[in-house]
Design an enzyme around this catalytic site. Structure first.
Site, PDB file in Angstrom:
ATOM      1  N   HIS A  92      25.866  22.331  76.434  1.00  0.00           N
ATOM      2  CA  HIS A  92      25.285  21.302  75.379  1.00  0.00           C
ATOM      3  C   HIS A  92      26.429  20.141  75.394  1.00  0.00           C
ATOM      4  O   HIS A  92      27.758  20.539  75.464  1.00  0.00           O
ATOM      5  CB  HIS A  92      25.456  21.822  73.900  1.00  0.00           C
ATOM      6  CG  HIS A  92      24.944  20.894  72.851  1.00  0.00           C
ATOM      7  ND1 HIS A  92      25.284  19.715  72.230  1.00  0.00           N
ATOM      8  CD2 HIS A  92      23.706  21.259  72.186  1.00  0.00           C
ATOM      9  CE1 HIS A  92      24.704  19.254  71.642  1.00  0.00           C
ATOM     10  NE2 HIS A  92      23.601  19.921  71.370  1.00  0.00           N
ATOM     11  N   GLU A 129      22.819  17.222  67.630  1.00  0.00           N
ATOM     12  CA  GLU A 129      22.198  16.309  68.300  1.00  0.00           C
ATOM     13  C   GLU A 129      21.577  15.018  67.592  1.00  0.00           C
ATOM     14  O   GLU A 129      21.424  13.855  67.979  1.00  0.00           O
ATOM     15  CB  GLU A 129      21.051  16.787  69.459  1.00  0.00           C
ATOM     16  CG  GLU A 129      20.679  15.941  70.544  1.00  0.00           C
ATOM     17  CD  GLU A 129      20.015  16.679  71.661  1.00  0.00           C
ATOM     18  OE1 GLU A 129      20.098  17.952  71.510  1.00  0.00           O
ATOM     19  OE2 GLU A 129      19.394  16.140  72.539  1.00  0.00           O
ATOM     20  N   ARG A 138      23.514  11.567  67.580  1.00  0.00           N
ATOM     21  CA  ARG A 138      22.972  10.517  68.650  1.00  0.00           C
ATOM     22  C   ARG A 138      21.590  10.253  68.140  1.00  0.00           C
ATOM     23  O   ARG A 138      21.329   8.877  68.366  1.00  0.00           O
ATOM     24  CB  ARG A 138      22.910  11.261  70.081  1.00  0.00           C
ATOM     25  CG  ARG A 138      24.490  11.152  70.547  1.00  0.00           C
ATOM     26  CD  ARG A 138      24.377  12.160  71.704  1.00  0.00           C
ATOM     27  NE  ARG A 138      24.350  13.494  71.550  1.00  0.00           N
ATOM     28  CZ  ARG A 138      23.931  14.351  72.289  1.00  0.00           C
ATOM     29  NH1 ARG A 138      23.226  13.905  73.504  1.00  0.00           N
ATOM     30  NH2 ARG A 138      23.913  15.533  71.882  1.00  0.00           N
ATOM     31  N   ARG A 176      20.013  17.151  77.958  1.00  0.00           N
ATOM     32  CA  ARG A 176      21.276  17.604  77.772  1.00  0.00           C
ATOM     33  C   ARG A 176      22.293  18.049  79.000  1.00  0.00           C
ATOM     34  O   ARG A 176      23.435  17.628  78.854  1.00  0.00           O
ATOM     35  CB  ARG A 176      21.048  18.897  77.029  1.00  0.00           C
ATOM     36  CG  ARG A 176      20.674  18.946  75.448  1.00  0.00           C
ATOM     37  CD  ARG A 176      20.667  20.219  74.766  1.00  0.00           C
ATOM     38  NE  ARG A 176      20.335  19.895  73.332  1.00  0.00           N
ATOM     39  CZ  ARG A 176      20.116  20.917  72.825  1.00  0.00           C
ATOM     40  NH1 ARG A 176      20.178  22.454  72.893  1.00  0.00           N
ATOM     41  NH2 ARG A 176      19.969  20.472  71.226  1.00  0.00           N
ATOM     42  N   HIS A 201      25.714  26.979  75.393  1.00  0.00           N
ATOM     43  CA  HIS A 201      25.054  26.968  74.168  1.00  0.00           C
ATOM     44  C   HIS A 201      23.863  27.825  74.387  1.00  0.00           C
ATOM     45  O   HIS A 201      23.700  28.358  73.188  1.00  0.00           O
ATOM     46  CB  HIS A 201      24.493  25.419  74.062  1.00  0.00           C
ATOM     47  CG  HIS A 201      23.833  25.149  72.666  1.00  0.00           C
ATOM     48  ND1 HIS A 201      24.413  25.374  71.398  1.00  0.00           N
ATOM     49  CD2 HIS A 201      22.693  24.387  72.422  1.00  0.00           C
ATOM     50  CE1 HIS A 201      23.547  25.335  70.724  1.00  0.00           C
ATOM     51  NE2 HIS A 201      22.250  24.799  70.975  1.00  0.00           N
ATOM     52  N   HIS A 202      23.077  27.822  75.360  1.00  0.00           N
ATOM     53  CA  HIS A 202      21.917  28.469  75.152  1.00  0.00           C
ATOM     54  C   HIS A 202      21.719  29.130  76.544  1.00  0.00           C
ATOM     55  O   HIS A 202      21.842  28.634  77.543  1.00  0.00           O
ATOM     56  CB  HIS A 202      20.888  27.565  74.905  1.00  0.00           C
ATOM     57  CG  HIS A 202      19.602  28.293  74.840  1.00  0.00           C
ATOM     58  ND1 HIS A 202      18.882  28.523  73.559  1.00  0.00           N
ATOM     59  CD2 HIS A 202      18.387  28.466  75.599  1.00  0.00           C
ATOM     60  CE1 HIS A 202      17.564  29.078  73.541  1.00  0.00           C
ATOM     61  NE2 HIS A 202      17.339  28.949  74.837  1.00  0.00           N
ATOM     62  N   ARG A 241      16.521  23.048  78.480  1.00  0.00           N
ATOM     63  CA  ARG A 241      15.972  23.028  77.094  1.00  0.00           C
ATOM     64  C   ARG A 241      15.979  21.823  76.708  1.00  0.00           C
ATOM     65  O   ARG A 241      16.977  21.172  76.240  1.00  0.00           O
ATOM     66  CB  ARG A 241      16.345  24.268  76.263  1.00  0.00           C
ATOM     67  CG  ARG A 241      15.751  24.468  75.028  1.00  0.00           C
ATOM     68  CD  ARG A 241      16.054  25.587  74.460  1.00  0.00           C
ATOM     69  NE  ARG A 241      17.592  25.650  73.946  1.00  0.00           N
ATOM     70  CZ  ARG A 241      18.165  24.853  72.829  1.00  0.00           C
ATOM     71  NH1 ARG A 241      17.098  24.466  71.969  1.00  0.00           N
ATOM     72  NH2 ARG A 241      18.992  25.017  72.646  1.00  0.00           N
TER      73      ARG A 241
END
Ligand code: ADP
Length: 444
Positions: free
Chosen positions: A242, A255, A258, A279, A382-383, A422
């Site tokens: 991220h 996010e 932004r 991302r 992050h993921h 993602r």
């Protein structure tokens, strides 16, 4: 604890809680087992929102969107590598899932934008606060109302299997009471492996040294457990970094900052990229800077649209200046350059066009109301986009593509739906749509 249930759910993040509610409402007896002392997993930290298109709330705001656009933009974000059947199921069913949540008293009616979407599609709580804790609290309340037991401090350490059929779990209830619990169906919702240095090292060594936004229970347990009973995995090497993560503690900066209008500047005080590109692209742009980090620049009006900024400030992550020049001093950036950057940005917002970096979203508001704020960020793990291979019925598949009887999975523990990247807000859609569906399927 009973020694058998119709359905056992392993893990109490958004996917597990949604699964438990829908399995119960389909008539099954259900119990949820959670290894940590608190429920909610990484879902607690979900910030941007829940993506869905053609929703009642988009309609109320006059936002024109379509399921097809949602599908196409998610596929483009994933570089065309997403499992298209899973993605289609997600984009077709997300609007209905938003209404399902609303019927449970969980209302996501405030819309924002994340990187890679052309219209506001990320659904947040009414006050614009982060979606995760609100969602987890609301789902847990629904478990309580239904008397669905949720056992904390209860780590599932294996699956039972007889003649190829998964028949339940082995679990250390309350850490000490090791039990075997029978179930007609077992749903794995244990989340990803973004807090497992070993698994990151194995599948994506570049990410292994980064800070992580993940809670400490995100160690890939469900993936390993299911592999032991023959499950296949997909996309394990796709780890999402991220772009906006505090590097001291790994706090994710949503996010939505932004999406609601913040820009990113480098140590010279200049913009350097389209802040709302996907991302992966924004992360790469920050990593390519000599300094390897960047600042989000926020004004007072933006701060009021994103209440999470109060929390970031309480954690000492926000620097403040009564004027832009004062802020520049705080962050050791040349004041004239920062002022010129913001002036140019405000002109782009007014013109509705960003000739410098082609940004097209998050351009509704200028940065013009003092005081001003800066948040220093850099990318962080992050993921994990890879995981168990499932079909649209949430059945866990073996290497031959056959469903393993008795075994279901949903959420971050599964792989394929997000492809190589993602879109922010698609994980919450994933856990609710597929968690809910896993509960229905497991209760059959
Ligand atoms: P998702 O977003 O897919 O719902 P989360 O990360 O939010 O995933 O939630 C997963 C939950 O599963 C976390 O609360 C985590 O602690 C829990 N969990 C992980 N491994 C186990 C395990 N072996 N036994 C029980 N719970 C587990």
């Amino acid at each position: 604890v009973q020694d058998s249930y119709d359905v056992v759910v392993v893990g109490s993040g958004g996917a597990g809680l949604a699964a438990a509610i829908s399995a119960h409402d389909a008539g099954a007896s259900v119990a949820v087992f959670e290894k940590m002392p608190v429920a909610g997993g990484n879902t607690n930290g979900a910030s941007a929102g829940m993506n869905a298109s053609e929703t009642i709330f988009q309609e109320a705001e006059g936002i024109e969107d379509s399921k097809e656009k949602f599908f196409e933009e998610s596929l483009e974000g994933g570089k065309g590598t997403n499992d298209q059947e899973l993605l289609r199921y997600l984009t077709d069913n997300a609007a209905d899932a938003i209404e399902w949540l609303d019927s449970l008293g969980i209302t996501l009616n405030n819309l924002t934008t994340t990187g890679g979407m052309s219209v506001p599609r990320a659904h947040r709580p009414e006050d614009g606060s982060p979606v995760g804790e609100y969602l987890v609290d609301g789902l847990i309340e629904n478990l309580s109302e239904r008397d669905i037991p949720l056992f904390l401090n209860s780590e599932v350490n294996g699956l039972m299997q007889e003649d190829g059929v998964v028949t339940g779990i082995d679990v250390a209830v309350g850490q000490t009471n090791q039990m075997s619990i029978q179930a007609k169906s077992t749903i794995i919702t244990t989340g990803g492996f973004g807090a497992s240095p070993d698994m990151l090292q194995e599948f994506e060594p570049d990410a292994a040294d980064s800070v992580t936004t993940n809670h400490e229970g995100a160690t890939g347990d469900g993936i390993k457990m299911a592999q032991e009973v023959g499950a296949d995995v997909v996309d394990m090497e796709h780890v999402q970094v991220h772009p906006t993560v505090d590097q001291t503690e790994g706090f994710l900066i949503t996010e939505a900052v932004r999406g609601e209008g913040a820009i990113l500047v480098n140590q010279k005080g200049e913009r350097f990229f389209n802040e709302l590109d996907t991302r992966d692209a924004v992360s790469e742009a920050i990593q390519s800077l000599d300094e390897g980090y960047s600042y989000l620049i926020v004004d007072q009006a933006l701060r009021e649209r994103v209440p999470a900024i109060d929390f970031y400030e309480s954690q000492g992550l926000v620097q403040k200046g009564e004027t832009l020049a004062k802020l520049a001093e705080e962050i050791d950036v040349d004041a004239e350059t920062l002022e010129a950057t913001v002036t140019a940005w405000n002109e782009h917002v007014q013109a509705g066009e960003d000739p410098d970096f082609g940004r097209e979203t998050g351009m509704e508001h200028q940065l013009s109301e003092a005081p001003y704020y800066a948040i220093k960020i850099a990318p962080g793990v992050h993921h994990t986009m890879g995981g168990l291979r499932i079909n649209t019925e949430t059945a866990v598949l073996d290497e031959a593509g056959e469903a393993i009887p008795g075994l279901y999975a949903a959420g971050e523990v599964t792989g394929g739906i997000h492809g190589q990247n993602r879109i922010g807000g698609n994980a919450v859609a994933d856990i609710i749509v597929f968690g809910r569906h896993a509960g229905e399927e497991a209760a059959k």
